[in-house]
Design a protein around this motif. Sequence first.
Motif, PDB file in Angstrom:
ATOM      1  N   GLU A   4       0.830  -1.203   0.000  1.00 33.64           N
ATOM      2  CA  GLU A   4       0.000   0.000   0.000  1.00 33.64           C
ATOM      3  C   GLU A   4       0.870   1.262   0.000  1.00 33.64           C
ATOM      4  OE1 GLU A   4      -2.695  -0.218   3.292  1.00 33.64           O
ATOM      5  OE2 GLU A   4      -3.409  -2.189   2.685  1.00 33.64           O
ATOM      6  N   GLU A   7       2.431   1.669  -3.444  1.00 36.34           N
ATOM      7  CA  GLU A   7       1.417   2.117  -4.398  1.00 36.34           C
ATOM      8  C   GLU A   7       1.104   3.606  -4.191  1.00 36.34           C
ATOM      9  OE1 GLU A   7      -3.209   1.080  -5.267  1.00 36.34           O
ATOM     10  OE2 GLU A   7      -1.844  -0.605  -4.886  1.00 36.34           O
ATOM     11  N   TYR A   8       0.950   4.011  -2.931  1.00 34.17           N
ATOM     12  CA  TYR A   8       0.688   5.422  -2.616  1.00 34.17           C
ATOM     13  C   TYR A   8       1.813   6.306  -3.135  1.00 34.17           C
ATOM     14  CZ  TYR A   8       0.344   9.696   0.151  1.00 34.17           C
ATOM     15  OH  TYR A   8       0.292  11.007   0.538  1.00 34.17           O
ATOM     16  N   SER A  10       3.952   5.677  -5.532  1.00 33.47           N
ATOM     17  CA  SER A  10       4.014   5.701  -6.998  1.00 33.47           C
ATOM     18  C   SER A  10       2.970   6.665  -7.569  1.00 33.47           C
ATOM     19  CB  SER A  10       3.830   4.301  -7.576  1.00 33.47           C
ATOM     20  OG  SER A  10       2.503   3.850  -7.377  1.00 33.47           O
ATOM     21  N   GLN A  11       1.871   6.882  -6.852  1.00 30.72           N
ATOM     22  CA  GLN A  11       0.823   7.797  -7.297  1.00 30.72           C
ATOM     23  C   GLN A  11       1.085   9.238  -6.846  1.00 30.72           C
ATOM     24  OE1 GLN A  11      -2.758   6.082  -5.739  1.00 30.72           O
ATOM     25  NE2 GLN A  11      -2.593   4.256  -7.011  1.00 30.72           N
ATOM     26  N   ASN A  12       2.028   9.432  -5.934  1.00 30.26           N
ATOM     27  CA  ASN A  12       2.318  10.758  -5.373  1.00 30.26           C
ATOM     28  C   ASN A  12       3.821  11.023  -5.413  1.00 30.26           C
ATOM     29  OD1 ASN A  12      -0.416  11.652  -4.092  1.00 30.26           O
ATOM     30  ND2 ASN A  12      -0.167   9.491  -3.544  1.00 30.26           N
TER      31      ASN A  12
END
Length: 126
Positions: A4, A7-8, A10-12
């Motif tokens: 998690e 993933e967070y 990679s998005q920010n």
Amino acid sequence: MAQEVSEYLSQNPRVAAWVEALRCDGETDKHWRHRREFLLRNAGDLAPAGGAASANQEEAADAGSGTRNRQLQQLISFSMAWANHVFLGCRYPQKVMDKILSMAEGIKVTDAPIHTTRDELVAKKG
């Protein structure tokens, strides 16, 4: 949870760059993975938000940068104390231990070493 966090991040990318700058030289990947989670869970408004609008908000917040810097330094110190406690067996005054353990609630460290204190060794002999 590690998935998690990855993933967070990679998005920010702004948050990823910010938190990566807090990594210490020579810090192992294992220690960093958990300390990074501690930092992200407790950063609150200290971490940058994504997008161009947030850059303007950060510029406006620079007026309080002295307080912000102290809060960041305190967060970094707490994260290091927590990692030292978990991975190296370090102990701190009870007030500090209570604070860092409450800040780390929910962080799962499955591969931490088990430490025996001197007091525990003495108690076993007696």
